[in-house]
Motif scaffolding. Structure first.
Motif, short mmCIF file in Angstrom:
data_model
loop_
_atom_site.label_atom_id
_atom_site.label_comp_id
_atom_site.label_asym_id
_atom_site.label_seq_id
_atom_site.Cartn_x
_atom_site.Cartn_y
_atom_site.Cartn_z
N VAL A 99 -55.76 -49.70 -25.30
CA VAL A 99 -54.55 -49.03 -24.80
C VAL A 99 -54.59 -47.51 -25.03
N GLY A 100 -55.76 -47.03 -25.46
CA GLY A 100 -55.94 -45.58 -25.58
C GLY A 100 -55.42 -44.98 -26.86
N GLU A 101 -55.21 -45.81 -27.87
CA GLU A 101 -54.70 -45.28 -29.14
C GLU A 101 -55.74 -45.30 -30.25
N GLY A 102 -56.97 -45.69 -29.91
CA GLY A 102 -58.01 -45.77 -30.94
C GLY A 102 -58.74 -44.45 -31.12
N THR A 103 -59.41 -44.33 -32.25
CA THR A 103 -60.20 -43.13 -32.53
C THR A 103 -61.61 -43.57 -32.94
N GLU A 104 -62.47 -42.57 -33.13
CA GLU A 104 -63.84 -42.84 -33.59
C GLU A 104 -63.82 -43.60 -34.92
#
Lengths: 431, 162
Positions: free
Chosen positions: A364-369
């Protein structure tokens, strides 16, 4: 030429009936096994054939049978028809179209291990298949092909059907045994293996539907002849269940060693909408994904797929075109393993759930590296014997290779890691 | 009155008994019989199963088994239980559009039952029909190669039957 063994007569509308099965030579192999061959001869023939279990693990079937100790304890034979791995749908075809081939294979196996009671553990959702198998078992009993003194051989074998109730983990043989004993489908610690202590603590053999269906053919043609089909280390034919982005998904029986390219482009008609191939899951959802380049050099046998660090597994081939969203598909697989974890072992119970949640964040586009690193870190604690059964390993194999091989696709969905803001300098109040 | 098997279930129960050397194995089939009779498994029914099978099977054990498996409905479901497969192969074949269509048409969210008790909608993990996706199981039957138009027709037919 594509050589078929199991599915030669499958297109006949009456293929599931005893009448049709007898008309094509059915139950001749069990007659031979029961009246002429000794248990040792049957096991040796199956060993010679090189038949490997068609459920997923690929363990040599003859060896599995030979592990059954010669004791006075009852021995049990179980058919694992609890097909549930995403992408896998081949056993349903055999159950619905060739139930007598399955029954005959079980009768021969029973003689080989001196067993007089067998069970077909069938996936609960397969209600149509269950009805068909039930009719076939009744037909076999009525014709003297099951029960007492089968085909005048003096050998007795009773066969019952048991319905699963919706738990993927029951496909794992010790979980299946627990389920058949009326318990939660929790896998058991091994050893002891089922061959020594299985159903009701007695020696037990559990084989897949397709494995049993191969047995009458081995007895009919001999192990030596069977071994000439396929490749040296992966003899025989195999049912491949092809799904996803191909023009003609379905179940195809081909010789082991058939190029994957041939399966996808010639047999299945190529990629849907004439798109480019992006990736292939070659053996059910828990087999590590292959890139299109890897798929084009693979052949459909255990060794070739293993050399690409994946598995032939259950023979389920999932095709994904350039249109596939691999972040989404990976999330769906993680969701599956999270849902199906039996909950016994912490790395699996917590790990699968956590991996699913992180993948959801990424999709959903809320993740990070950092989330990607966390999945890698978690997966190291979920694999390699930290759990009783390999479900956690399966989750890792379904997730990590996709994240590694298609790194850029995941990277596109990641938010930049926020840099910590510098603390404000304190200003002395001099006023 | 406390639960008891219907006459058909009783006949099936009696046939099951000699098939297993250990009567604990009767629990899963008995839970299915219970569900056939009343559509779901509840406390009274589980107590009845424990009593019918007898020692060493306790209510707690039956409850533990029933709650482990997904096919036992622990609460009533609609006359038509629509279970749409959402896993990888069905997803690639477009299962999301089927779920969306069903929910929109019935004005329900996943997991809900309609007020008239006719429909329950659920998403399930894998129905083992991956080459024929999108797939939905409605009661005992599989509906394969679905499209939004096809499922629309199916729902209308079921609505008329209901």
């Amino acid at each position: 030429m594509i050589r078929k063994l199991l599915t030669t007569h499958i297109d006949h509308p009456e293929s599931h009936t005893l009448k049709h099965y007898l008309s094509v030579g059915g139950y001749e192999s069990s007659k031979k096994a029961l009246n002429i061959l000794t248990p040792e001869q049957i096991i040796n023939d199956v060993k010679t054939s090189g038949l490997r279990g068609r459920g997923g693990a690929g363990f040599p079937t003859g060896n599995k049978w030979s592990f059954i100790p010669k004791t006075d304890k009852p021995k049990y034979l179980i058919c694992n028809a609890d097909e549930g791995e995403p992408g896998t749908f081949k056993d349903r075809l055999l159950i619905e179209k060739l139930p007598h081939m399955l029954i005959e294979g079980m009768v021969i196996a029973a003689k080989a291990i001196d067993c007089h009671q067998g069970y077909i553990y069938i996936r609960g959702e397969f209600m149509k298949g269950l009805d068909i198998v039930e009719v076939a078992v009744n037909e076999a009993y009525a014709a003297g092909l099951l029960g007492k003194n089968i085909q005048g051989s003096g050998y007795d074998f009773e066969l019952a059907i048991y319905s699963g109730a919706g738990a993927y983990i029951c496909g794992e043989e010790s979980a299946l045994i627990n389920s058949l004993e009326g318990r939660r489908g929790h896998p058991r610690l091994k050893p002891p293996f089922p061959a020594v202590s299985g159903l009701y603590s007695c020696p037990t053999v559990v084989n897949n539907v397709e494995t049993f269906c191969n047995v009458p053919h081995i007895i009919q043609m001999t192990g030596e002849e069977y071994k000439k089909i396929g490749t040296e280390k992966s003899p025989g034919t195999r049912l491949f269940a092809v799904s996803g982005h191909v023009k003609k998904p379905g179940i195809y029986e081909v010789e082991m060693g058939t190029p994957m390219k041939e399966l996808i482009y010639d047999i299945c008609g190529g990629i849907k909408n004439d798109k480019n191939l992006k990736a292939v899951i070659p053996g059910g959802s828990s087999s590590p994904i292959l890139t299109s380049e890897e798929a084009m050099i693979a052949t459909m046998d255990y060794e070739s797929i293993a050399s690409l660090k994946s598995m032939l597994g259950s023979g389920a081939v999932i095709i994904m075109s350039e249109e596939a969203d691999l972040v989404e598909t990976t999330y769906r697989l993680a969701e599956f393993y999270s849902h199906e974890s039996c909950g016994q072992c912490t790395p699996c119970r917590e790990g699968t759930h956590w991996v699913k949640d992180i993948l959801h964040k990424i999709k959903v586009g809320e993740g990070t590296e950092k989330d990607v690193e966390l999945i890698y870190s978690l997966s190291r604690n979920m694999e390699g014997g930290t759990t009783i059964c390999p479900l956690a390993d399966a989750c890792v194999m379904a997730v990590r290779p996709t994240m590694q091989k298609f790194k850029e696709e995941f990277a596109k969905r990641l938010q930049p890691v926020e840099k910590p803001t510098e603390p404000k300098k304190e200003v002395a109040n001099v006023g | 009155m406390a639960y008891q098997f219907s006459s058909d279930s009783e006949t099936r129960f009696q046939k099951l008994i000699p098939q297993f050397p250990n009567k604990r194995s009767l629990i899963l089939p008995c839970l299915f019989l219970l569900q056939r009779d009343q559509g779901f498994v509840d406390h009274d029914g589980m107590q009845y199963i424990a009593d019918r099978i007898g020692n060493p099977v306790s209510l707690a054990h039956v409850h533990g088994v029933a709650t482990f498996y997904t096919m036992y409905n622990k609460k009533p479901v609609g006359k038509f239980h629509i279970q749409i497969c959402a896993n990888i192969s069905c997803y690639l074949a477009g299962s999301d559009s089927i779920t969306e269509k069903v929910c929109e048409k019935l004005n329900l969210e996943k997991g809900q039952t309609s007020k008239d008790k006719l429909f329950t909608v659920d998403e399930v993990q894998c129905l083992g029909a991956c080459g024929f996706g999108p797939v939905a199981q409605i009661n005992d039957r599989y509906y394969e190669n679905l499209t939004p138009e096809k499922i629309d027709q199916v729902l209308e037919e079921l609505g008329r039957k209901g």
